[in-house]
Design an enzyme around this catalytic site. Structure first.
Site, PDB file in Angstrom:
ATOM      1  N   TYR A   1     -45.025  83.483  18.016  1.00 27.94           N
ATOM      2  CA  TYR A   1     -44.443  84.515  17.147  1.00 27.94           C
ATOM      3  C   TYR A   1     -42.926  84.355  17.078  1.00 27.94           C
ATOM      4  O   TYR A   1     -42.335  84.374  15.995  1.00 27.94           O
ATOM      5  CB  TYR A   1     -44.809  85.906  17.688  1.00 27.94           C
ATOM      6  CG  TYR A   1     -44.376  87.053  16.797  1.00 27.94           C
ATOM      7  CD1 TYR A   1     -45.129  87.399  15.676  1.00 27.94           C
ATOM      8  CD2 TYR A   1     -43.226  87.784  17.067  1.00 27.94           C
ATOM      9  CE1 TYR A   1     -44.748  88.450  14.856  1.00 27.94           C
ATOM     10  CE2 TYR A   1     -42.831  88.846  16.252  1.00 27.94           C
ATOM     11  CZ  TYR A   1     -43.603  89.170  15.157  1.00 27.94           C
ATOM     12  OH  TYR A   1     -43.211  90.214  14.337  1.00 27.94           O
TER      13      TYR A   1
ATOM     14  N   SER B   1     -37.966  89.281  12.332  1.00 29.65           N
ATOM     15  CA  SER B   1     -38.185  90.215  13.440  1.00 29.65           C
ATOM     16  C   SER B   1     -36.979  90.146  14.364  1.00 29.65           C
ATOM     17  O   SER B   1     -36.238  89.150  14.344  1.00 29.65           O
ATOM     18  CB  SER B   1     -39.430  89.792  14.219  1.00 29.65           C
ATOM     19  OG  SER B   1     -39.530  90.482  15.440  1.00 29.65           O
TER      20      SER B   1
HETATM   21  N1  LIG Z   1     -44.605  96.150  13.710  1.00 28.34           N
HETATM   22  C1  LIG Z   1     -43.564  95.598  14.302  1.00 28.34           C
HETATM   23  O1  LIG Z   1     -43.119  96.043  15.378  1.00 28.34           O
HETATM   24  C2  LIG Z   1     -42.840  94.452  13.648  1.00 28.34           C
HETATM   25  C3  LIG Z   1     -41.583  94.099  14.158  1.00 28.34           C
HETATM   26  C4  LIG Z   1     -40.880  93.054  13.575  1.00 28.34           C
HETATM   27  C5  LIG Z   1     -41.414  92.371  12.500  1.00 28.34           C
HETATM   28  N2  LIG Z   1     -42.655  92.734  12.034  1.00 28.34           N
HETATM   29  C6  LIG Z   1     -43.168  91.982  10.904  1.00 28.34           C
HETATM   30  O2  LIG Z   1     -43.368  92.861   9.814  1.00 28.34           O
HETATM   31  C7  LIG Z   1     -44.383  92.330   8.954  1.00 28.34           C
HETATM   32  C8  LIG Z   1     -45.384  93.428   8.620  1.00 28.34           C
HETATM   33  O3  LIG Z   1     -46.091  93.787   9.806  1.00 28.34           O
HETATM   34  P1  LIG Z   1     -46.603  95.285  10.099  1.00 28.34           P
HETATM   35  O4  LIG Z   1     -45.773  95.823  11.196  1.00 28.34           O
HETATM   36  O5  LIG Z   1     -46.684  96.038   8.829  1.00 28.34           O
HETATM   37  O6  LIG Z   1     -48.058  94.965  10.720  1.00 28.34           O
HETATM   38  P2  LIG Z   1     -49.516  95.095  10.050  1.00 28.34           P
HETATM   39  O7  LIG Z   1     -50.417  94.335  10.961  1.00 28.34           O
HETATM   40  O8  LIG Z   1     -49.822  96.516   9.790  1.00 28.34           O
HETATM   41  O9  LIG Z   1     -49.358  94.367   8.639  1.00 28.34           O
HETATM   42  C9  LIG Z   1     -49.436  92.963   8.469  1.00 28.34           C
HETATM   43  C10 LIG Z   1     -50.338  92.708   7.273  1.00 28.34           C
HETATM   44  O10 LIG Z   1     -50.436  91.289   7.051  1.00 28.34           O
HETATM   45  C11 LIG Z   1     -51.788  91.016   6.705  1.00 28.34           C
HETATM   46  N3  LIG Z   1     -52.077  89.587   6.954  1.00 28.34           N
HETATM   47  C12 LIG Z   1     -52.232  88.958   8.139  1.00 28.34           C
HETATM   48  N4  LIG Z   1     -52.549  87.671   7.945  1.00 28.34           N
HETATM   49  C13 LIG Z   1     -52.572  87.460   6.610  1.00 28.34           C
HETATM   50  C14 LIG Z   1     -52.829  86.316   5.801  1.00 28.34           C
HETATM   51  N5  LIG Z   1     -53.142  85.129   6.358  1.00 28.34           N
HETATM   52  N6  LIG Z   1     -52.758  86.457   4.465  1.00 28.34           N
HETATM   53  C15 LIG Z   1     -52.467  87.656   3.894  1.00 28.34           C
HETATM   54  N7  LIG Z   1     -52.230  88.782   4.617  1.00 28.34           N
HETATM   55  C16 LIG Z   1     -52.280  88.679   5.963  1.00 28.34           C
HETATM   56  C17 LIG Z   1     -52.583  91.941   7.619  1.00 28.34           C
HETATM   57  O11 LIG Z   1     -53.936  92.099   7.198  1.00 28.34           O
HETATM   58  C18 LIG Z   1     -51.779  93.214   7.519  1.00 28.34           C
HETATM   59  O12 LIG Z   1     -52.172  94.034   6.435  1.00 28.34           O
HETATM   60  C19 LIG Z   1     -44.982  91.140   9.690  1.00 28.34           C
HETATM   61  O13 LIG Z   1     -44.420  89.934   9.196  1.00 28.34           O
HETATM   62  C20 LIG Z   1     -44.527  91.360  11.114  1.00 28.34           C
HETATM   63  O14 LIG Z   1     -44.465  90.175  11.859  1.00 28.34           O
HETATM   64  C21 LIG Z   1     -43.371  93.744  12.592  1.00 28.34           C
END
Ligand SMILES: NC(=O)c1ccc[n+]([C@@H]2O[C@H](COP(=O)([O-])OP(=O)(O)OC[C@H]3O[C@@H](n4cnc5c(N)ncnc54)[C@H](O)[C@@H]3O)[C@@H](O)[C@H]2O)c1
Length: 284
Positions: free
Chosen positions: A173, A160
């Site tokens: 985080y 991130s």
């Molecule tokens: N959305 C943002 O702004 C953003 C920014 C930077 C990084 N990220 C990172 O991107 C990645 C994807 O996030 P996203 O934005 O698609 O959010 P999201 O919440 O839509 O997707 C995350 C997914 O991970 C699953 N998950 C959570 N805990 C879990 C576990 N213990 N085992 C298996 N699956 C699990 C959730 O059910 C969900 O489907 C994450 O690592 C997040 O930290 C997101």
């Protein structure tokens, strides 16, 4: 050997994506399938107590599988918790047995938790670290032996912009996402002689349920009772440099697609920032 073409450069490859029921993980799954890969996605499909927004459901996971099938590729959707090493090894070994190889891992599952260092409890801290950092380790630990044996593999850890910088009120985080980058670099060095590359992608604000939820909206606009999307957009844009509040999951997928391509075979131990310029402020 499966024939590849310009349209299906990943034909014959198998991609494993954690947290693939929705959001960025779903986008990666569908695009890698469009490019020819067979897909295995896992997701927790239930909520986590310390996370202030709903996680994906079994229906979400089924929808990802349907969208992959629409691309004419096989998909193994599995309910599994990235915190559980035995479950991850069983999942990935099962993928190898059913689909024939384990070529690509996108360690994407993650949660976002908010809280002050003065009040955050042990469970909030450890749930975040266990999912975001140990979960990436567990997925790598499950996939790497197959890749080393095959002498080909691509591992991508999703970090991130909070893994490259910091903000107040999001300590677990931030620590977890800095940790993902260190983990990727260490494993990149270990597997460099085995045909396996390991890189991190560091997204900015991505338009998924992780940022579009009431808890985060309230943190960003404590002055409003019921802040809406348009109320938080200026503050979200302020985290970026380009004047956009959030970017689309497909833009993160583009970086993933590049890193799994043959053109990226000599890129390992790197971080690609897809953050609308934010990293220009804080990376060398
Ligand atoms: N959305 C943002 O702004 C953003 C920014 C930077 C990084 N990220 C990172 O991107 C990645 C994807 O996030 P996203 O934005 O698609 O959010 P999201 O919440 O839509 O997707 C995350 C997914 O991970 C699953 N998950 C959570 N805990 C879990 C576990 N213990 N085992 C298996 N699956 C699990 C959730 O059910 C969900 O489907 C994450 O690592 C997040 O930290 C997101």
């Amino acid at each position: 050997m499966t024939e590849t073409s310009d349209q299906t450069p990943l034909a014959g490859k198998v991609a494993v994506i954690t947290g693939g029921a929705r959001g960025q993980g779903r986008s990666h799954a569908v695009e890698l399938a469009r490019l020819g890969a067979d897909i295995a996605v896992c997701d927790l499909c239930r909520d986590v107590a310390s996370v202030g927004y709903p996680l994906a459901t079994g229906e979400d996971l089924g929808e990802t599988a349907r969208l992959v099938a629409d691309q004419g590729r096989r998909c193994i959707p599995t309910v599994a918790d990235v915190r559980d090493l035995d479950a991850m090894v069983a999942f990935v070994d099962g993928v190898r047995a059913e689909l024939g190889s384990v070529d690509i891992l996108v360690a994407n599952a993650g949660v976002s938790t908010l809280g002050s260092i003065c009040t955050m409890g042990a469970a909030e801290w450890s749930e975040t670290i266990d999912i975001n950092l140990t979960g990436v380790f567990n997925a790598m630990r499950a996939a790497a032996p197959h890749m080393r044996r095959q002498r080909w593999g691509r591992i991508i850890g999703i970090s991130s912009m909070m893994g490259r910088s910091a903000n107040p009120g999001i300590p677990a985080y931030t620590a977890s996402k800095w940790g993902v980058i260190g983990l990727c670099k260490s494993v990149a060095l270990e597997l460099a002689g085995d045909g396996v590359t390991v890189n991190a992608v560091a997204p900015g604000n991505v338009s998924t349920p992780m940022i579009h939820n009431e808890a985060l909206y309230r943190l960003m606009r404590p002055d409003l009772d019921h802040p809406a999307r348009e109320d938080v957009a200026p503050a979200m844009a302020g985290l970026h440099v380009q004047p956009v509040p959030w970017i689309e999951p497909e833009e993160i997928t583009a970086a993933v697609v590049f890193l799994v391509s043959e053109g990226a075979r000599h890129i390992t131990g790197s971080v690609i920032d897809v953050d609308a310029g934010a990293s220009a402020r804080f990376t060398g």
